[in-house]
Design an enzyme around this catalytic site. Sequence first.
Site, short mmCIF file in Angstrom:
data_model
loop_
_atom_site.label_atom_id
_atom_site.label_comp_id
_atom_site.label_asym_id
_atom_site.label_seq_id
_atom_site.Cartn_x
_atom_site.Cartn_y
_atom_site.Cartn_z
N ALA A 170 0.83 -1.21 0.00
CA ALA A 170 0.00 0.00 0.00
C ALA A 170 0.87 1.26 0.00
O ALA A 170 0.58 2.23 -0.71
CB ALA A 170 -0.94 0.00 1.20
N ASP A 171 1.92 1.25 0.79
CA ASP A 171 2.85 2.37 0.80
C ASP A 171 3.47 2.58 -0.58
O ASP A 171 3.58 3.71 -1.07
CB ASP A 171 3.98 2.13 1.81
CG ASP A 171 3.64 2.61 3.21
OD1 ASP A 171 3.11 3.72 3.34
OD2 ASP A 171 3.90 1.87 4.17
#
Length: 406
Positions: A170-171
Amino acid sequence: MSGSGDLLGGLRVLELGTAIAAPLCTMLLGEMGAEVIKVEQPGKGDDARYWGTLVKGESLYFLHYNKNKKSIAVNLKSERGREIFLKLVEKADVVVENYRPGVLERLGLSYDTLSARNRGVILCSISGFGQTGPYSGLGGYDVIVQAMSGIMSVTGEPDGEPMRVGFPVADILASLYSTYSILAALYRREKTGEGEWIDISLYDAAVSAMGQWLSIYLGSGRLPERFGNKYPLIAPYEPFKARDGYIMLAVANEEQWRRFCSAAGLESLLSDPRFRTNQDRIKTENRRALEEIISATISRKTVREWLEIFWEAGIPSGPVNGVDALLDDAQLKARNMFQTVEHPRLGRLEVVGSVPKMLKSSVRVRGPPPLLGQHTVEILKWLGYSDNEIRSLESDGVISCQEKIY
């Protein structure tokens, strides 16, 4: 393919970042030639400086996401510290931050404030859930977003627990969305002269990666489930155990299926009605039978023996590598995916290289990650501060430096 020109030469980026999302975004801009100045808290710096394995006090985790940068340590909660930052903003093109929504405003560094000092500045704000909506005030680390976005619901074995992906997906997705959004805003600025405020959410980015499963659910009402290493849409499309390790097969169309059966000595499967088309092969009972047949066949040779056969036949396949195997991989060496930099504390350091390869432009690792406040003095002098002013700022706790001014 390796060019010599800097794509983003002359571009100046300020980073108010911690952990991954903002630091990775600015690192990528740095690889393209931008000057990146990482603004950190004196005496503490980025949280990631203390994560994971430390060597001579340096986090190997931090080192990966912070190449190509300078570091200035400034207390933004002090009036003089904020003024230093705003002077930097006057000379900057882009500011990237991943504080929780509202923090910049409380520091007196809202987009309106930055824009008043520099009409063309582009602010990219990355957060767990974005600047708006009922979740905007929540903390949003990668693992929380993996859980909430549904990623963990489709990851892991069918009869096992929900499982996170083995890297901060996600990052990383949010960083990539941020990078291309910044480049688009720079293009727009060329035409309008105006800056922009970009709002990137890890949650949005992760949900966008779940798009195929959402599309299937919206169109059919079928809820996707965890499927482990198998892929419910294609078969065979999974790892099989060879004599000395695992090999991944990805037989994605009927031509590849015919070539696979021929190369593996399984021609009889071509006339078996259970396996005639992919739609036949992905049926539960048929798939189970196919896996047993292929498993028995693959177990008779080594990974290398099968790769020679499959690659010669044009069948997508590969070894299931550990991290150590990557360093000796001939393809990665040919693509310059590992480079060497000189770190001020660790010395000669091998790091992961840049992904884009361009004919006329240079995209590369340009320098090591900085020590905390390594460039504070250099940057302040560039802004016009005298030695006496720098000594005063340091003695009052507004800044911290690696280099002392006597």
